[in-house]
Design a protein around this motif. Structure first.
Motif, PDB file in Angstrom:
ATOM      1  N   MET A   1      28.655 -14.276   4.774  1.00  0.00           N
ATOM      2  CA  MET A   1      27.417 -14.653   3.848  1.00  0.00           C
ATOM      3  C   MET A   1      26.768 -13.170   3.390  1.00  0.00           C
ATOM      4  SD  MET A   1      25.750 -16.740   2.434  1.00  0.00           S
ATOM      5  CE  MET A   1      26.486 -18.408   2.801  1.00  0.00           C
ATOM      6  N   VAL A   2      26.025 -13.380   2.366  1.00  0.00           N
ATOM      7  CA  VAL A   2      25.504 -11.969   1.800  1.00  0.00           C
ATOM      8  C   VAL A   2      23.953 -11.915   2.511  1.00  0.00           C
ATOM      9  CG1 VAL A   2      24.298 -11.193  -0.147  1.00  0.00           C
ATOM     10  CG2 VAL A   2      26.484 -12.296  -0.407  1.00  0.00           C
ATOM     11  N   ALA A   3      23.936 -10.581   2.761  1.00  0.00           N
ATOM     12  CA  ALA A   3      22.573 -10.312   3.684  1.00  0.00           C
ATOM     13  C   ALA A   3      21.469 -10.707   2.787  1.00  0.00           C
ATOM     14  CB  ALA A   3      22.518  -8.926   3.914  1.00  0.00           C
ATOM     15  N   VAL A  26      34.984 -10.501  -1.313  1.00  0.00           N
ATOM     16  CA  VAL A  26      35.939 -10.702  -2.394  1.00  0.00           C
ATOM     17  C   VAL A  26      36.366 -12.037  -2.405  1.00  0.00           C
ATOM     18  CG1 VAL A  26      38.361 -10.434  -3.046  1.00  0.00           C
ATOM     19  CG2 VAL A  26      37.337  -8.352  -2.126  1.00  0.00           C
ATOM     20  N   PHE A  27      36.119 -12.569  -3.912  1.00  0.00           N
ATOM     21  CA  PHE A  27      36.550 -13.958  -4.056  1.00  0.00           C
ATOM     22  C   PHE A  27      37.597 -13.901  -5.045  1.00  0.00           C
ATOM     23  CE2 PHE A  27      32.264 -14.641  -2.627  1.00  0.00           C
ATOM     24  CZ  PHE A  27      32.010 -15.907  -2.367  1.00  0.00           C
ATOM     25  N   THR A  28      39.014 -14.473  -4.563  1.00  0.00           N
ATOM     26  CA  THR A  28      40.009 -14.331  -5.290  1.00  0.00           C
ATOM     27  C   THR A  28      40.748 -15.859  -5.195  1.00  0.00           C
ATOM     28  OG1 THR A  28      42.023 -13.101  -5.645  1.00  0.00           O
ATOM     29  CG2 THR A  28      41.539 -13.623  -3.182  1.00  0.00           C
ATOM     30  N   SER A  29      41.556 -16.082  -6.186  1.00  0.00           N
ATOM     31  CA  SER A  29      42.244 -17.235  -6.348  1.00  0.00           C
ATOM     32  C   SER A  29      43.546 -17.111  -7.421  1.00  0.00           C
ATOM     33  CB  SER A  29      41.628 -18.259  -6.843  1.00  0.00           C
ATOM     34  OG  SER A  29      42.305 -19.596  -7.080  1.00  0.00           O
ATOM     35  N   THR A  30      44.630 -17.862  -7.163  1.00  0.00           N
ATOM     36  CA  THR A  30      45.440 -17.701  -8.104  1.00  0.00           C
ATOM     37  C   THR A  30      45.044 -18.297  -9.606  1.00  0.00           C
ATOM     38  OG1 THR A  30      46.477 -19.896  -7.538  1.00  0.00           O
ATOM     39  CG2 THR A  30      47.443 -17.686  -6.792  1.00  0.00           C
ATOM     40  N   GLN A  31      44.103 -19.070  -9.567  1.00  0.00           N
ATOM     41  CA  GLN A  31      43.489 -19.721 -10.977  1.00  0.00           C
ATOM     42  C   GLN A  31      42.158 -19.001 -10.940  1.00  0.00           C
ATOM     43  OE1 GLN A  31      44.094 -22.247  -8.408  1.00  0.00           O
ATOM     44  NE2 GLN A  31      46.093 -22.706  -8.989  1.00  0.00           N
ATOM     45  N   ILE A 152      30.013  -8.180  -4.586  1.00  0.00           N
ATOM     46  CA  ILE A 152      31.001  -9.454  -4.812  1.00  0.00           C
ATOM     47  C   ILE A 152      32.009  -9.016  -5.812  1.00  0.00           C
ATOM     48  CG2 ILE A 152      31.333 -11.801  -5.235  1.00  0.00           C
ATOM     49  CD1 ILE A 152      28.488 -12.675  -4.017  1.00  0.00           C
ATOM     50  N   LEU A 153      33.199  -8.832  -5.455  1.00  0.00           N
ATOM     51  CA  LEU A 153      34.251  -8.672  -6.463  1.00  0.00           C
ATOM     52  C   LEU A 153      35.125  -9.884  -6.353  1.00  0.00           C
ATOM     53  CD1 LEU A 153      34.567  -5.892  -4.001  1.00  0.00           C
ATOM     54  CD2 LEU A 153      34.789  -5.100  -6.519  1.00  0.00           C
ATOM     55  N   THR A 154      35.280 -10.296  -7.894  1.00  0.00           N
ATOM     56  CA  THR A 154      36.098 -11.498  -8.053  1.00  0.00           C
ATOM     57  C   THR A 154      37.373 -11.089  -8.846  1.00  0.00           C
ATOM     58  OG1 THR A 154      35.127 -12.450 -10.195  1.00  0.00           O
ATOM     59  CG2 THR A 154      33.817 -12.722  -8.277  1.00  0.00           C
ATOM     60  N   GLY A 155      38.415 -12.038  -8.767  1.00  0.00           N
ATOM     61  CA  GLY A 155      39.438 -11.885  -9.714  1.00  0.00           C
ATOM     62  C   GLY A 155      40.697 -12.255  -9.054  1.00  0.00           C
ATOM     63  N   THR A 156      41.861 -12.348  -9.815  1.00  0.00           N
ATOM     64  CA  THR A 156      43.062 -12.771  -9.233  1.00  0.00           C
ATOM     65  C   THR A 156      43.676 -11.410  -8.854  1.00  0.00           C
ATOM     66  OG1 THR A 156      43.925 -12.712 -11.492  1.00  0.00           O
ATOM     67  CG2 THR A 156      43.329 -15.135 -10.795  1.00  0.00           C
ATOM     68  N   ASP A 167      34.618  -6.837   3.814  1.00  0.00           N
ATOM     69  CA  ASP A 167      33.965  -7.604   4.730  1.00  0.00           C
ATOM     70  C   ASP A 167      34.408  -8.789   4.944  1.00  0.00           C
ATOM     71  OD1 ASP A 167      32.379  -5.086   5.987  1.00  0.00           O
ATOM     72  OD2 ASP A 167      31.057  -5.362   4.034  1.00  0.00           O
ATOM     73  N   GLN A 168      34.550  -9.509   3.873  1.00  0.00           N
ATOM     74  CA  GLN A 168      34.941 -10.850   3.790  1.00  0.00           C
ATOM     75  C   GLN A 168      35.670 -11.241   2.555  1.00  0.00           C
ATOM     76  OE1 GLN A 168      31.481 -13.615   3.940  1.00  0.00           O
ATOM     77  NE2 GLN A 168      32.638 -14.776   2.323  1.00  0.00           N
ATOM     78  N   ILE A 169      36.801 -12.130   2.813  1.00  0.00           N
ATOM     79  CA  ILE A 169      37.656 -12.283   1.674  1.00  0.00           C
ATOM     80  C   ILE A 169      37.499 -13.826   1.593  1.00  0.00           C
ATOM     81  CG2 ILE A 169      40.180 -12.187   0.954  1.00  0.00           C
ATOM     82  CD1 ILE A 169      40.266  -9.688   2.659  1.00  0.00           C
ATOM     83  N   THR A 170      37.356 -14.312   0.540  1.00  0.00           N
ATOM     84  CA  THR A 170      37.313 -15.551   0.380  1.00  0.00           C
ATOM     85  C   THR A 170      38.564 -16.274  -0.667  1.00  0.00           C
ATOM     86  OG1 THR A 170      35.112 -16.086   0.956  1.00  0.00           O
ATOM     87  CG2 THR A 170      36.134 -17.888  -0.274  1.00  0.00           C
TER      88      THR A 170
END
Length: 178
Positions: A1-3, A26-31, A152-156, A167-170
């Motif tokens: 969780m973000v501080a 990091v938030f990542t997904s194939t979609q 927060i970094l996002t992307g496929t 620190d965290q990968i979702t």
């Protein structure tokens, strides 16, 4: 969780016995379906009084460059690349490449100033994978950000080197297929 606690370096009245270090998520997904979750988190945190910057590197089309951020509430600034279209290819013309580089330089500068406590870099992995933003610059940016700033970094297809410093990968996966 973000501080969610602000440190004294960002005008907090809290007197904590230890500094609150920012996280890299990091938030990542194939979609490409996870932005809703990230923007909801950003809005919630901004609503609690924390300054948030959302940067969409590959989205364009609505004349929303860094000179014209959309402000959602008092604490969330949202900018896109100042382009007439969305980027879906590594092949950009000179004006498009300049707009993207200008946004990247602006992002590095404003984050370095410490104005924001949470910074969302949407679809940054695609910009890196397209060769539009160097991976080494992203790693240097993460390492040199002010210590209180959550990223927060996002992307496929997030590059492994970025995953290694997170620190965290979702990873968002479909669990049901119709």
């Amino acid at each position: 969780m973000v501080a969610q606690l602000e440190t004294s370096s960002v005008n907090s009245t809290l007197s904590l016995p230890y500094p609150v270090e920012g996280l890299v998520q990091v938030f990542t997904s194939t979609q490409r379906t996870f932005f809703t979750d990230v923007i909801a988190q950003s809005l919630r945190i901004a609503g609690q009084g924390t300054s948030v910057l959302v940067v969409q590197f590959l989205k364009g089309g609505i004349r929303q460059g860094q000179e014209r951020p959309i402000q959602l509430g008092q604490n969330l600034d949202w900018i896109r690349c100042d382009l007439p279209r969305c980027i879906d290819t590594p092949h950009l013309d000179e004006a498009e490449n300049q707009a993207l580089q200008k946004l990247w330089q602006y992002t590095q500068q404003i984050v370095g100033e410490g104005k924001y406590s949470l910074v969302v870099l949407d679809e940054l992995s695609l910009a890196v994978n397209f060769g539009l933003i160097p991976e080494t610059e992203v790693l240097e940016f993460i390492a040199q950000r002010p210590s209180h700033v959550d990223i927060i970094l996002t992307g496929t297809e997030m590059p492994k080197s970025i995953l290694d410093v997170a620190d965290q990968i979702t990873e968002i996966r479909r669990s049901h297929r119709p």
